[in-house]
Design an enzyme around this catalytic site. Sequence first.
Site, mmCIF file in Angstrom:
data_model
loop_
_atom_site.group_PDB
_atom_site.id
_atom_site.type_symbol
_atom_site.label_atom_id
_atom_site.label_comp_id
_atom_site.label_asym_id
_atom_site.label_seq_id
_atom_site.Cartn_x
_atom_site.Cartn_y
_atom_site.Cartn_z
ATOM 1 N N GLU A 157 42.435 -47.649 -66.705
ATOM 2 C CA GLU A 157 43.888 -47.579 -66.828
ATOM 3 C C GLU A 157 44.528 -47.341 -65.466
ATOM 4 O O GLU A 157 44.145 -46.396 -64.748
ATOM 5 C CB GLU A 157 44.281 -46.454 -67.794
ATOM 6 C CG GLU A 157 45.796 -46.335 -67.940
ATOM 7 C CD GLU A 157 46.241 -45.325 -68.997
ATOM 8 O OE1 GLU A 157 45.379 -44.794 -69.729
ATOM 9 O OE2 GLU A 157 47.453 -45.085 -69.081
ATOM 10 N N ASP A 184 45.459 -41.253 -78.774
ATOM 11 C CA ASP A 184 46.170 -39.965 -78.882
ATOM 12 C C ASP A 184 47.550 -40.071 -78.229
ATOM 13 O O ASP A 184 48.333 -39.124 -78.274
ATOM 14 C CB ASP A 184 45.337 -38.805 -78.323
ATOM 15 C CG ASP A 184 45.081 -38.921 -76.834
ATOM 16 O OD1 ASP A 184 45.386 -39.971 -76.234
ATOM 17 O OD2 ASP A 184 44.553 -37.936 -76.245
HETATM 18 O O1 KIV Z 1 45.941 -42.772 -76.247
HETATM 19 C C1 KIV Z 1 46.001 -43.931 -75.844
HETATM 20 O O2 KIV Z 1 46.709 -44.796 -76.372
HETATM 21 C C2 KIV Z 1 45.211 -44.258 -74.685
HETATM 22 C C3 KIV Z 1 45.740 -45.358 -73.851
HETATM 23 C C4 KIV Z 1 46.765 -44.816 -72.914
HETATM 24 C C5 KIV Z 1 44.692 -46.035 -73.129
HETATM 25 O O3 KIV Z 1 44.252 -43.623 -74.389
#
Ligand code: KIV
Length: 284
Positions: free
Chosen positions: A186, A48
Site C-alpha cells: 500500500e 478493518d
Molecule cells: O482495511 C483495509 O481496507 C485495508 C486496506 C487499506 C488495504 O487494509
Amino acid sequence: MTERKKVTLRTLFKKVAENEPVTFLTCYDYPTAHFQEQAGVDMILVGDSLGMTMLGFDSTLPVTMDDMIRHSQAVRRGSPNAWLIGDMPYMSYQPSVESAIRNAGRFMAEAGCDAIKLEGGTEMASRMAGITAAGIPAMGHLGLTPQSVSALGGFRLQGKGAHQAKKIIDDAKALEQAGAFAILLELVPDRLCQLITERAEDCFIIGLGAGPHAHGQLLIYHDMFGLYPKFKPRMAKVFAEAGEIILNGLKQYVQEVTDHQFPQPENWFGMPDEEYDELITMLE
Ligand code: KIV
C-alpha cells in the site's frame, strides 16, 4: 443473475501465471457484496477500514474482532464465490502467535472466509508462520499499514528512500518465507512495487496506490464511488460519483415530502369500502 465458479487459490495463481491481473476490492455489507459477485471481482477484503468508512472513526484502531466477524458474515452471504479475506483488526494478532491463530480461525469458522490478512513485516513473520501452519491462507500487508499510522507519521508514501525501500523488500521476503500466499503493498513507489513483484516466487503481489506492476490491484470501495466524505486519496480513481447521486436523491426526497409530492397512490395500499365502513362503525 449469473452464477460463477468459486474462486480458489488455484484460480488465483493460474491468473497470475497467465499474466492476468487479479481484481480485489474492499466490501463490508451484503448488498455491495452481491454487486461485486455479479461483477466478477476475484477477491474481496473485509477490511478493518470499515472502522472509518462504515463506523465513522478517524482510524482503524477501535475495530474489534466481533465487528469484523459480523461484517464478514454479511459479505459472505452476498458473495458466495469470491475469495474472501478477513482483515485481522488491531491487537487481534500482535500480542502472540496464539492470539493470531485463534482469531484467524474465527474468520474461517464463524464467517466462512477463505483467508485472512495481517499488517507488518519481519516482526510479524512468526504470526504469519503460525497461521499458515494451522492451515489458514494468509496475506501480508506492507508499506502504509494503517494500524501503525501513528508510528509511520501519518497516511503518507512509504519506501521512498533506499533504506526504507530495502526494509520493505526484506519484509516481503520474510512474509513469503513464512507462508503468505500474497502480499499487499500500500502506497509505495511504483518501482519498489515492481522490484518486489519481480522477486516474488511463491506468492503474488497486490498493489494499492503502488503502480501498475503488481500482479493485481486493490481499491477501497468507498473511494472508488465517492462514498467517503472525509477525504479523497489521490491513488483512488473514482469510477462513479455514487455519493453525489445518493445526496441528490436524498435532497429530492426531503423536497417531495415537504411539498406533499410523496407518497403517490402507487406507493400506498387501500382498504375495501365495506371493511372501512365496518371499522368506523366499530370505532363509534
Ligand atoms: O482495511 C483495509 O481496507 C485495508 C486496506 C487499506 C488495504 O487494509
